[in-house]
Write an enzyme that holds these catalytic residues in place. Structure first.
Site, short mmCIF file in Angstrom:
data_model
loop_
_atom_site.label_atom_id
_atom_site.label_comp_id
_atom_site.label_asym_id
_atom_site.label_seq_id
_atom_site.Cartn_x
_atom_site.Cartn_y
_atom_site.Cartn_z
N ASN A 166 18.57 -21.99 -2.81
CA ASN A 166 18.98 -20.65 -3.52
C ASN A 166 20.33 -21.00 -3.82
OD1 ASN A 166 19.75 -18.01 -2.65
ND2 ASN A 166 19.21 -18.09 -0.77
N ASP A 167 21.55 -21.69 -3.37
CA ASP A 167 23.36 -21.11 -4.46
C ASP A 167 23.02 -22.05 -5.68
OD1 ASP A 167 23.71 -20.07 -1.69
OD2 ASP A 167 24.53 -22.10 -0.89
N VAL A 168 22.49 -23.00 -6.10
CA VAL A 168 21.99 -24.45 -6.79
C VAL A 168 21.29 -23.68 -8.07
CG1 VAL A 168 22.12 -26.14 -6.02
CG2 VAL A 168 20.23 -25.84 -6.18
#
Length: 465
Positions: A394-396
């Site tokens: 998700n965040d990456v």
């Protein structure tokens, strides 16, 4: 009982084996060999310590009991722990290393004669300095690791916990620790020793609570470094060569890894330690997700896109770890290769909850090392790839890191998956990632959301292929 000279030689041999272990662990191809060297080095160090107890009646029995109990607990935990909980396990073990350093320092301070350090109230100055530093760093490692464990386990919120005047308070406490060490070495007061420990435990909590989820992999690496320095400090106190070498290796390698990760995340190492990223901006980042349309599909849609692709890039993340989907993913990739489709894996430096988390999972599924690429090696390839298959990362993969200065992950290098012709994103829901922010990739025109358990979705895609 083994002689002091022979003990020193064996400790030196174990130190060399630890160095070879680190060298082996620097590459996936040699990691198994590195693990073997590390295990062998530790067996030698523990055996020599066991045979150096001197008292083959009471002391010998106690050491044997503790080795059996501790070894049994460690083996049981390691055998039962799932790969998804490995970050929490590492944080928990770091806390134990710190606590062990504190206990040894307490023993040495209360009974210095047993360690040939002098007498109560008249301890050698050099030993007292080493003991004080080791105890302080050990206490910080213990309490900080406990907070990291609670955040990773979900018992405590992963969001930054901040309050007004937090940084000045931390600075005052850190300065007070230095002052306390100086006064302790001057007066050798037992009251000052206990105050030093209490203050060190406190600053450990305060240093970690303001650090958000996005920076947790750096925290794990940083605490690893702290545990090493704590062990090295106590090693000097005990005049134990193995502890000094091992502690210095762990401390320095952990510090280097923390620096590399901060560089990979476009973070200042000191800012990560001070913490507080995204404490005020996360709500504004997630407020609009309900009103934005997304395109969703199923396994048949994903299989159709992959069948007609010439190249596919797999982006694994924590969602793959939670679902234990690495073996199913490997089967899907093997099916794609049979259809002459080029497949590569893209690994972000902080994918998952600790350094190397995704690499370990892929290695467990026997994914060939030459198909796995780091961010800087593969990021330019996304623009020429037909399909990016994102499985829980998700965040990456969040483009907000490049566009929104108010985002807590702004400036962090991310995988450019949105540049692919088609993006298949496997996720249970539109919930934000560990950093607590919405992912703009969900709403891109070329993104197809696959709402399902990662393992089941991957298996269904393989059937359709």
């Amino acid at each position: 009982m083994i002689s002091a000279n022979l003990s020193a030689i064996f400790y030196l041999v174990s130190g060399v084996l630890f160095i070879l272990a680190l060298r082996g662990l620097s590459s996936p191809e040699t990691s198994r060999q590195g693990n073997f060297f590390g295990i062998l080095g530790m067996i030698i160090a523990v055996t020599v310590t066991f045979l150096s107890t001197g008292n083959f009646s009471t002391g010998f029995v106690y050491v044997l009991i503790f080795i059996i109990v501790g070894g049994s607990i460690g083996a049981f935990i390691a055998y039962r722990i799932p790969m998804t909980a490995m970050p929490e396990l590492v944080a928990g073990f770091h806390s134990l290393v710190g606590l062990a350093a504190v206990f040894v320092a307490i023993s040495a301070f209360l009974n210095p004669e047993a360690f040939n350090l002098g007498y109560p109230g008249n301890i050698k100055l050099g030993s007292l300095i080493e003991m004080s530093i080791g105890a302080a760093v050990g206490a910080i490692t213990f309490s900080g690791s406990i907070i990291a464990f609670l955040k990773l386990q979900g018992i405590m919120s992963g969001s930054p916990i901040t309050f007004k005047g937090q940084h000045p308070l931390n600075a005052v406490i850190l300065i007070s620790i230095i002052v306390l060490i100086y006064l302790l070495c001057s007066t050798q007061s037992s009251n000052l020793f206990w105050i030093l420990l209490a203050v060190s435990f406190l600053i450990g909590f305060l240093l970690i609570i303001p650090i958000g989820g996005a920076d947790m992999p750096v925290v794990i690496s940083m605490l690893n470094s702290y545990s090493g320095w704590a062990a090295a400090g106590i090693g000097f106190t005990l005049e134990n060569t193995a502890l000094i070498i091992t502690g210095a290796l762990v401390g320095s390698s952990g510090a280097i890894l923390s620096y590399i990760m901060c560089k990979g995340m476009n973070r200042s190492f000191f800012n990560v330690i001070l913490g507080g990223f995204g404490a005020t901006d996360e709500k504004s980042s997630t407020s609009s997700k309900e009103q934005r349309p997304v395109k969703s599909g199923n396994a048949d849609d994903a299989a159709f896109l992959m069948k007609n692709a010439s190249s596919v890039i797999i982006v694994p993340g924590y969602g793959m770890a939670v679902a234990q989907a690495q073996h199913a993913l490997r089967e899907m990739v093997d099916t794609l290769k049979k259809n002459d489709i080029k497949v590569s894996y893209a690994i972000h430096p902080v994918a998952g909850r600790m350094p190397g988390h995704m690499n370990v999972l892929l290695a467990e599924a026997n994914v060939p090392y030459d198909e796995v690429f780091e961010l800087e090696e593969i990021n330019n390839d996304f623009a020429n790839a037909d399909v990016a298959f994102v499985i829980g990362a998700n965040d990456v993969t969040n483009p907000v890191a490049k566009t929104d200065p108010q985002s807590p992950i702004y400036g962090m290098p991310v995988l450019d998956v949105e540049k692919c012709k088609s993006v298949l994103f496997v996720k249970r829901s539109l919930s934000p990632g560990y950093a607590g922010i919405d992912n703009d990739l969900f709403y891109k025109e070329n993104t197809l959301m696959l709402f399902a358990d990662a393992k089941k979705m991957t298996e269904d895609i393989t059937k359709n292929l």
